[in-house]
Design a protein around this motif. Structure first.
Motif, short mmCIF file in Angstrom:
data_model
loop_
_atom_site.label_atom_id
_atom_site.label_comp_id
_atom_site.label_asym_id
_atom_site.label_seq_id
_atom_site.Cartn_x
_atom_site.Cartn_y
_atom_site.Cartn_z
N LEU A 1 35.83 71.92 22.98
CA LEU A 1 35.78 70.73 22.13
C LEU A 1 37.16 70.39 21.57
O LEU A 1 37.56 69.22 21.53
N LEU A 2 37.89 71.40 21.14
CA LEU A 2 39.24 71.17 20.63
C LEU A 2 40.15 70.63 21.73
O LEU A 2 40.93 69.69 21.51
N ALA A 3 40.06 71.23 22.91
CA ALA A 3 40.87 70.76 24.04
C ALA A 3 40.49 69.34 24.42
O ALA A 3 41.35 68.51 24.73
N GLY A 4 39.17 69.04 24.38
CA GLY A 4 38.72 67.69 24.69
C GLY A 4 39.25 66.67 23.69
O GLY A 4 39.68 65.57 24.06
N ALA A 5 39.24 67.06 22.39
CA ALA A 5 39.79 66.18 21.37
C ALA A 5 41.28 65.97 21.58
O ALA A 5 41.80 64.86 21.39
N LEU B 1 39.07 63.46 16.28
CA LEU B 1 39.55 64.23 15.13
C LEU B 1 38.39 64.61 14.22
O LEU B 1 38.41 65.68 13.59
N MET B 2 37.38 63.76 14.13
CA MET B 2 36.20 64.11 13.34
C MET B 2 35.40 65.22 14.03
O MET B 2 34.77 66.05 13.36
N ALA B 3 35.41 65.24 15.36
CA ALA B 3 34.78 66.35 16.08
C ALA B 3 35.51 67.65 15.77
O ALA B 3 34.88 68.72 15.63
N VAL B 4 36.82 67.58 15.62
CA VAL B 4 37.60 68.75 15.22
C VAL B 4 37.14 69.23 13.84
O VAL B 4 37.03 70.44 13.60
N LEU B 5 36.85 68.28 12.95
CA LEU B 5 36.38 68.65 11.62
C LEU B 5 35.05 69.39 11.68
O LEU B 5 34.82 70.33 10.92
N ILE B 6 34.17 68.99 12.58
CA ILE B 6 32.89 69.70 12.75
C ILE B 6 33.15 71.13 13.22
O ILE B 6 32.55 72.09 12.73
N VAL B 7 34.07 71.27 14.17
CA VAL B 7 34.40 72.60 14.69
C VAL B 7 35.03 73.47 13.61
O VAL B 7 34.79 74.68 13.53
N ALA B 8 35.85 72.85 12.76
CA ALA B 8 36.54 73.60 11.71
C ALA B 8 35.64 73.89 10.51
O ALA B 8 36.00 74.71 9.67
N VAL C 1 32.42 71.55 8.27
CA VAL C 1 32.34 70.24 7.61
C VAL C 1 33.01 70.24 6.25
O VAL C 1 33.68 69.29 5.86
N MET C 2 32.88 71.32 5.49
CA MET C 2 33.43 71.38 4.15
C MET C 2 34.75 72.13 4.09
O MET C 2 35.11 72.68 3.05
N ASN C 3 35.48 72.15 5.19
CA ASN C 3 36.78 72.81 5.22
C ASN C 3 37.82 71.86 4.65
O ASN C 3 38.35 70.99 5.34
N LEU C 4 38.12 72.00 3.36
CA LEU C 4 38.99 71.06 2.67
C LEU C 4 40.41 71.06 3.22
O LEU C 4 41.07 70.01 3.25
N ALA C 5 40.89 72.22 3.68
CA ALA C 5 42.25 72.27 4.23
C ALA C 5 42.34 71.43 5.50
O ALA C 5 43.30 70.66 5.69
N TRP C 6 41.35 71.56 6.39
CA TRP C 6 41.34 70.75 7.60
C TRP C 6 41.12 69.28 7.27
O TRP C 6 41.71 68.39 7.90
N MET C 7 40.28 69.00 6.29
CA MET C 7 40.08 67.61 5.87
C MET C 7 41.39 66.98 5.45
O MET C 7 41.73 65.85 5.88
N ALA C 8 42.15 67.67 4.62
CA ALA C 8 43.42 67.14 4.14
C ALA C 8 44.41 66.95 5.29
O ALA C 8 45.08 65.92 5.39
N GLY C 9 44.47 67.95 6.19
CA GLY C 9 45.38 67.84 7.33
C GLY C 9 45.03 66.68 8.24
O GLY C 9 45.92 65.94 8.69
N LEU C 10 43.74 66.51 8.52
CA LEU C 10 43.33 65.42 9.40
C LEU C 10 43.52 64.06 8.72
O LEU C 10 43.83 63.07 9.39
N ALA C 11 43.33 64.00 7.40
CA ALA C 11 43.56 62.75 6.67
C ALA C 11 45.03 62.33 6.79
O ALA C 11 45.34 61.15 7.01
N VAL C 12 45.92 63.30 6.65
CA VAL C 12 47.36 63.00 6.81
C VAL C 12 47.65 62.56 8.24
O VAL C 12 48.41 61.61 8.48
N ALA C 13 47.03 63.23 9.22
CA ALA C 13 47.24 62.87 10.62
C ALA C 13 46.78 61.44 10.90
O ALA C 13 47.47 60.68 11.57
#
Length: 262
Positions: A138-142, A195-202, A204-216
C-alpha cells in the motif's frame, strides 16, 4: 460628492486576508479538537473502536485540520471572482458554502476510509504475518501514484484552479457554491487519496503522521516546487515501504503489538 476611492476599496482590501485568517483559525480549532479526541488513544489498527458515525465525525475534524490551510489560496481566488456578484456578508456566506462543499467531498471519502480502517484492523488481527507485506504494498502503491499522470492532473488543478472557477459561472441556484466546493474537493481527493491511504496504514489517530502529511499536502499545492516535491515524496514512500516487512511496527495501522494480542 463621490465616495473616496480608498473608502470603496477598503472592503475588498480586507476580504482576502480575513478569509485566510478565518480558515486558518478553523483549521487550528480542528487540530485542537482532534488532539483532544485522540487523548488516551494510541495509534493502532482498525477504527479505534468508533462506529461509522463516530468515525465520520472524527474524520471530518481531521480533514478540516489537515486540508483547510492548503485550500486558503483557492478561497481567496474565489472571493475575487465574487466581487462582481456579491458584496459584504453575502461573499462571506458564499465562500463558507464553498468550504462546506469541499469538506463534504472529503467526508464522502471518509466512507471508504472507514472501510479501509476496518479491513486493516481485521487483517492485523487475523493475519499478522501478512499484514506488513500488505502495508508495504500500500505504501509503495501510494508512492507510485505520486508519479502518475492522474496525480499530476489533479495536482495541477489544485495548484491552478482558474479553470474550475470559470466553470462555476455556469452553476446557478442556492447550492451553486456547495457544488463548486464539492467539485474542487473531488479533485483534491483525486490528488491526495494515496496520502490518506498512508494515514490508514500509519494509524488513523497517528498525530505525527497527520502533521507530516498535512505539511506535505500544503507544500504540494502551494509551494512553487510543489510538483517536484510530490515526486520526491513518492520516492520516499517507496523507500519507506522497503523496510516495513522486516519492521512491522513502522506501520501501526496494520500492526498489533504482542502485548495487545495477548
Amino acid at each position: 460628492m463621490s465616495t473616496p476611492p480608498a473608502r470603496r476599496a477598503a472592503p475588498e482590501t480586507w476580504a482576502v486576508p480575513a478569509s485566510w485568517a478565518a480558515l486558518l483559525a478553523t483549521a487550528a480549532m480542528a487540530w485542537v479538537l482532534t488532539v483532544r479526541s485522540s487523548s488516551g488513544m494510541a495509534p493502532g489498527p482498525g477504527t479505534m473502536g468508533l462506529n461509522l458515525w463516530g468515525f465520520l465525525t472524527l474524520w471530518g475534524l481531521m480533514m478540516a485540520a489537515m486540508m483547510l490551510p492548503a485550500v486558503t489560496p483557492v478561497v481567496a481566488l474565489y472571493l475575487r471572482t465574487l466581487r462582481a456578484h456579491a458584496t459584504g456578508w453575502t461573499r462571506a456566506g458564499r465562500s463558507t458554502s464553498l468550504v462546506v462543499g469541499y469538506l463534504c467531498a472529503w467526508e464522502a471519502f471518509g466512507l471508504a476510509a472507514f472501510g479501509a480502517a476496518w479491513a486493516a484492523g481485521e487483517l492485523a488481527a487475523r493475519a499478522p504475518s501478512a499484514a506488513p507485506w500488505v502495508g508495504a504494498l500500500l505504501l509503495a502503491g501510494a508512492g507510485l501514484y505520486q508519479v502518475t499522470p492522474l496525480k499530476d492532473r489533479c495536482l495541477s488543478h489544485c495548484r491552478s484552479p482558474v479553470g474550475f472557477l470559470m466553470h462555476f459561472g455556469g452553476y446557478s441556484g442556492r447550492l451553486r457554491d456547495l457544488r463548486v466546493g464539492f467539485y474542487h474537493g473531488a479533485y483534491c481527493v483525486g490528488c491526495c487519496w494515496g496520502l490518506m491511504a498512508v494515514l490508514i496504514v500509519a494509524g488513523v489517530m497517528n498525530l505525527a503522521w497527520m502533521a507530516g502529511l498535512a505539511v506535505a499536502v500544503f507544500l504540494e499545492k502551494t509551494w512553487r516546487h510543489g510538483k517536484a516535491f510530490s515526486l520526491v515524496l513518492g520516492v520516499a514512500l517507496i523507500g519507506y515501504a522497503c523496510f516495513v516487512p522486516w519492521n512491522p511496527s513502522l506501520i501501526p495501522g496494520l500492526y498489533v503489538p504482542p502485548t495487545m494480542s495477548m
